[in-house]
Write an enzyme that holds these catalytic residues in place. Structure first.
Site, PDB file in Angstrom:
ATOM      1  N   GLU A  48     -33.996  -7.140 -48.917  1.00 64.73           N
ATOM      2  CA  GLU A  48     -34.446  -8.525 -48.706  1.00 64.73           C
ATOM      3  C   GLU A  48     -35.114  -9.096 -49.950  1.00 64.73           C
ATOM      4  O   GLU A  48     -34.973 -10.280 -50.242  1.00 64.73           O
ATOM      5  CB  GLU A  48     -35.395  -8.615 -47.502  1.00 64.73           C
ATOM      6  N   ALA A  51     -33.261  -7.809 -40.767  1.00 63.12           N
ATOM      7  CA  ALA A  51     -34.190  -8.682 -41.479  1.00 63.12           C
ATOM      8  C   ALA A  51     -33.453  -9.908 -41.993  1.00 63.12           C
ATOM      9  O   ALA A  51     -32.225  -9.924 -42.022  1.00 63.12           O
ATOM     10  CB  ALA A  51     -34.818  -7.935 -42.656  1.00 63.12           C
ATOM     11  N   HIS A  91     -32.587 -10.361 -52.330  1.00 64.82           N
ATOM     12  CA  HIS A  91     -32.038 -11.667 -51.927  1.00 64.82           C
ATOM     13  C   HIS A  91     -32.867 -12.837 -52.444  1.00 64.82           C
ATOM     14  O   HIS A  91     -32.368 -13.959 -52.514  1.00 64.82           O
ATOM     15  CB  HIS A  91     -32.012 -11.766 -50.405  1.00 64.82           C
ATOM     16  N   GLU A 117     -33.776 -12.877 -45.210  1.00 59.79           N
ATOM     17  CA  GLU A 117     -34.458 -13.096 -46.489  1.00 59.79           C
ATOM     18  C   GLU A 117     -34.936 -14.518 -46.726  1.00 59.79           C
ATOM     19  O   GLU A 117     -34.872 -14.990 -47.854  1.00 59.79           O
ATOM     20  CB  GLU A 117     -33.506 -12.690 -47.611  1.00 59.79           C
TER      21      GLU A 117
HETATM   22 ZN    ZN Z   1     -28.627  -9.307 -46.797  1.00 61.10          ZN
END
Ligand code: ZN
Length: 1022
Positions: A434, A398, A437, A400
């Site tokens: 995420e 993923a 973040h 962010e």
């Molecule tokens: Zn990360």
């Protein structure tokens, strides 16, 4: 950014994804109408190209004449000229003519400046800073191209004639610069609209830069505007602005999305692509009306065009780094929710996934997590919305991006009916990571990539803290953190080929390499240790101060240390956090702390000596001049019924590397580092007598030693023995207490440690001595726990999982089946047979991977074919993955070979899974030689396709070499490294060190190890 899987590194399809098969399967609807259009276009294009040719020839002749008039050879940027393949726009020769014309006292300065050639430096020169970008991007999804204009408001910091910024793979078409009103408010509307004459502009590909040379200098504190128009292709290589596809009812559909971290924003628009060059962004995205546009900020307006296009205008962002800018063009659907503070959270995914509710889980926890982090950090989420975008292909788990976080489907979609609790845990942790973040990363950004652990370490640590908030019973931070983070990273960081967590990076090509498990896991482990030294309240106070002081800006590690030290001082505790942490962040590795009790029993006081040294697996690599750390350490005394009197001592850099502690009462045994479940980033060793007492204690009354410490003792004992600090019999004798162990974590710790040994032993003649010993420890608890109730939908249903029990049961079944328990095998076979005959899958989701793998390895070819068929027919992403893994469990070399070839040369296996297939074949003892051979044969293809930067280096190389353990294999590895000229990447020295360690273990320790197994009663401790 979230990396994939539990192996180091992440999928990074660097270069030529389009080669071989990825392109060949593109099926797009073609109508006769389209043919006609194409035909007309061809005729038109032909006419235009003839006309263009004529014009270009005329212009070239004129220009060359004028260029000669000016004396041409003035081009002092000779080196840069190599990179001047790009167009010069309206500047170029004309500018040169003018500048030559105004020869005077300035030309000397210019020569100096040009000699400096700031674009030859790998970092931006810093003479100008961007304040705001107006970015317009027009996306063409028919031919996968995009064109854009960017208008950057710049502030001049130091007088300069050069504007140096980043651009990569972009075709720059026009460049202009205008002067805006300066800080003093001077109007820019002089004649010519404030236009600055551009001397020339050119790309400098070596540093992925673009250089604009002006005729006159920019003045400090004044504002200017740089306008660049550009165009590029939407590639399918997962970098910059890339395309990806999925199928809806057999029709192939496309989407295009960005991945800018760490240095790919420059592939989508010219920009100052370093994290410290924060600016605000206004984006207008033009696309076909059948698609929707998404970006960091909410949509402000959407205006249709006559040609069926739409321009979406998005709200202006707060100040942010370029690598967090994001947009997407797709025809996904979404579901949404709102937080109590009015933040809109949406999950976008393929329409069928949204309709099935596979995104609801992530949506639900995201809403709760935004509230959690706001409470924890005491800083509001900064944007009015947060979109989670689930895409079929992505280079990482993923990313962010602020307000538009992108996830690969397998890490965010959850089909509650068929997903195991471990899959649910994985999805949960990626989302928690995420969302964290959005504060640590998006809001406060590390100044430079050397401290990427500042954001990744925090996000990884909070995976455990945030998951505990969602599911307190999982007890992640106190338990699972130990095995999955601490023990895992100490395996890597105990190698001499490790590196400090803060590592210098200058070249763009080096930046990917900082995203490794050391940054993530060691970062998290150090932050956890620090949080425990400080105490929760002060730690939170320090973080709050850090975020508030640096919000919308950048920070370095010293900024964090100073805020945390300040928080400590506010409570009268004067610890210099920076001084302590520099030892942990600027030097590699970690210590082993050894405590030895004084043996003279007759003294009135008893004392023990504590010493530290750099833990290394390779004995010959240890030097007397070892690294030292400032270690916060608790010492505790134990007797038959309790462990008590923790006291914190600091082990410093004393010249004798040692310290001593005294007691007046005589303890039965000593323990180190027992503070709140093993928070220290070190290993602990004892004298043999103390080990013996600890083992006895585990047999007699294990409850007085905490679950975390039991797991820690197991991991330490196995690794100390592996490295030769302890006799081989100690860990084996230690796990003799496991039949009495009621908790998951120590079992999990043992299971991981045993897997490390299993890789060393499973091709040896005496392997059954080892596997029998393991089965003996497992049997009673395995039979007691039994198998889970039949699912799905029954008690085994994932969302009501009683985590600890389910995980323990799963761990025991896995141990029993993989080490050869006959009853376990029968049960797995029965489940598979039932599935095949009834065509109903009644296998509980939580243990499907074990059952599938066991079935495939024990049963005949038909089962493999059955699983292969199911792999193609299922739509649930979690199920697909474990079916594919199961196919690698066969002991039929022919089938394994077929699977490997199909993975690499057809589109039957998703491209991000190909690497996993090879690694899993390697994890199968029957497939090890095959995987190693296959890897070497296909290295050129794999290296070309997946790139070597991050993923290849860490995951694949590690995965196919970690089990090599003979002299012959070691030589094969050395020969291969030599022959393929790949010695430079960090993964190769690591692989070599691991294999050398394996070979060494066989030479030095194997005999002693099996000797103990043959006669376990003749205590190896004595
Ligand atoms: Zn990360």
């Amino acid at each position: 950014m979230g990396l994939n899987d539990s192996s180091p590194g992440a999928i990074r399809n660097g270069r030529a994804l389009s080669d071989q098969w990825a392109e060949s399967v593109v099926v797009r609807p073609r109508t006769t109408e389209r043919h006609i259009t194409v035909h007309k276009r061809l005729v038109l294009a032909f006419a235009v190209s003839i006309l263009t040719l004529i014009i270009v020839t005329v212009v070239a002749v004129v220009l060359s004449v004028r260029f000669e008039e000016c004396g041409g050879g003035r081009d002092r940027d000779g080196a840069a000229a190599a990179g001047e393949a790009g167009p010069r726009g309206e500047a170029g020769p004309r500018g040169a003519a003018k500048s030559n014309g105004s020869k005077g006292e300035r030309s000397g300065d210019r020569a100096d400046e040009e000699a400096a050639q700031p674009w030859r430096n790998s970092r931006l020169p810093g003479s100008v800073r961007p304040r705001h970008y107006d970015l317009r991007v027009a996306v063409n999804m028919d031919n996968f191209t995009f064109a854009g204009d960017v208008s950057v408001e710049l502030e001049c910091v130091n007088a300069t004639r050069f504007i140096v910024l980043h651009a990569d793979r972009l075709k720059v078409e026009r460049v202009s610069v205008t002067a805006e009103s300066g800080a003093g408010g001077r109007p820019a509307n002089r004649p010519g609209g404030g236009a600055m004459r551009v001397h020339r502009h050119f790309p400098y590909p070596a540093n992925q830069m673009y250089v604009v040379v002006l005729h006159r200098e920019l003045k400090p504190a004044r504002l200017y505007r740089l306008n660049v128009s550009f165009s590029a292709a939407i590639e399918d290589d997962l970098l910059g602005f890339f395309r990806s596809s999925y199928t809806v009812q057999r029709e192939k559909r496309y989407l295009a999305v960005t991945q800018f971290s760490p240095i790919h924003a420059r592939k989508a628009f010219p920009c100052f692509d370093e994290p410290a060059y924060k600016a605000t962004f206004s984006l207008a995205l033009r696309h076909d009306a059948q698609y929707a546009g998404l970006a960091n900020m909410p949509l402000e307006s959407s205006s249709p065009h006559e040609d069926g296009g739409v321009t979406d205008r998005f709200a202006r962002t707060p100040r942010m780094s370029t690598y967090y800018v994001a947009w997407a063009v797709c025809n996904f659907t979404y579901r949404e929710t709102q937080t109590d503070d009015g933040v809109t959270v949406r999950l976008y995914a393929r329409p069928d996934a949204v309709a099935s509710g596979a995104g609801d889980y992530a949506l639900h926890i995201t809403k709760r997590l935004l509230g959690f982090y706001q409470d924890y950090f005491k800083v509001q989420y900064s944007l009015p919305k947060l979109d989670l975008l689930a895409v079929p292909k992505h280079p990482y788990a993923a990313m962010e991006n602020w307000g538009l976080s992108v996830f690969v489907e397998q890490k965010i979609l959850l089909d509650a009916e068929v997903s195991s609790s471990s899959y649910q845990m994985e999805v949960t942790m990626v989302v928690v990571h995420e969302i964290c973040h959005q504060w640590f990363g998006d809001l406060v950004t590390p100044v430079w990539w050397e401290d990427v652990w500042l954001k990744e370490g925090f996000a990884h640590y909070f995976e455990y803290v945030g998951t505990d908030f969602l599911f307190p019973k999982w007890n992640m931070e106190k338990q699972r953190f130990l095995t999955d983070v601490l023990h895992e990273v100490m395996l890597l960081d105990g190698l001499s080929s490790s590196h400090p967590i803060s590592q210098e990076v200058e070249q763009a090509s080096d930046i990917d390499r900082v995203f490794d498990w050391i940054a993530y896991k060691k970062g998290a482990a150090l932050i956890r240790m620090l949080a425990n030294v400080m105490g929760q309240t002060l730690f939170q106070k320090g973080l709050n101060d850090y975020l508030l002081s640096h919000m919308y800006g950048n920070a370095a590690r010293d900024d964090l240390w100073s805020k945390l030290s300040q928080a400590m001082r506010s409570e009268g505790r004067d610890i210099d956090i920076g001084q302590m942490m520099d030892r942990w962040t600027l030097q590699m590795g970690y210590p082993v702390v050894t405590i030895s009790k004084n043996q003279s029993e007759q003294l009135a006081t008893h004392h023990a000596t504590i010493s530290q040294e750099h833990f290394l697996y390779g004995q010959e690599l240890r030097s007397s001049n070892s690294l030292q750390w400032q270690i916060p350490l608790t010492v505790a005394m134990g007797n038959a019924s309790s462990v008590s009197a923790e006291r914190l001592i600091w082990i410093h850099n004393r010249s004798d590397h040692s310290s001593s502690v005294r007691w007046t009462i005589h303890p039965l045994f000593l323990m180190l580092g027992i503070e709140i479940n093993q928070t220290g980033y070190y290993r602990v060793n004892y004298d043999l007598h103390n080990w013996k007492l600890l083992i006895q204690q585990l047999h007699n009354n294990l409850q007085i030693i905490s679950v975390g410490n039991r797991a820690g003792l197991i991991d330490d004992a196995f690794n100390l023995a592996r490295a030769g600090y302890l006799p081989q019999g100690v860990p084996l004798q230690l796990i003799g207490y496991l039949p009495g162990e009621p908790s998951f974590l120590p079992w999990h710790s043992a299971s991981r440690a045993l897997y490390q040994l299993d890789k060393l032993l499973d091709r040896t003649d005496e392997y059954s001595l080892f596997s029998d010993y393991v089965l003996k420890q497992v049997a009673s608890r395995y039979h007691q726990m039994g198998w889970p109730a039949r699912g799905p939908g029954g008690e085994g249903s994932v969302l009501q999982a009683s985590y600890q029990t389910e995980e323990l049961q799963r761990e025991l079944i896995m141990l029993a089946c993989s080490y050869g328990n006959k009853q376990c095998h029968r049960q797995a076979v029965a489940y598979i047979s039932d599935w095949i005959s009834s065509n109903k899958n009644r296998i509980p989701p939580n243990i499907r991977d074990i059952v599938y793998c066991t079935g495939v390895s024990l049963m005949d070819e038909d089962v493999w074919e059955f699983i292969w068929m199911k792999f193609h027919s299922t739509n649930a992403v979690s199920e697909k993955r474990i079916l594919l893994e199961a196919l690698t469990c066969s002991d039929n070399i022919f089938l394994l070979n077929r699977l490997l070839n199909l993975s690499l040369t057809s589109d039957l296996v998703p491209e991000q899974d190909v690497i996993d297939v090879i690694i899993h074949v390697g994890r199968n003892p029957q497939g090890r030689n095959l995987a190693w051979k296959y890897f070497r044969e296909k290295w050129n293809i794999l290296n070309a396709r997946y790139g070597e930067a991050l993923f290849m280096n860490s995951k694949l190389i590690g995965g196919v070499t970690e089990f090599l353990n003979t002299e012959k294999e070691l030589n094969e590895l050395k020969d291969f490294i030599k022959a393929s000229g790949v010695g430079a990447g960090p993964a190769w020295p690591r692989a070599l060190e691991i294999v050398e360690g394996n070979v060494r273990w066989h030479h030095i320790h194997r005999r002693q190890f099996f000797q103990w197994l043959r006669k376990p009663l003749s205590s190896a401790l004595g």
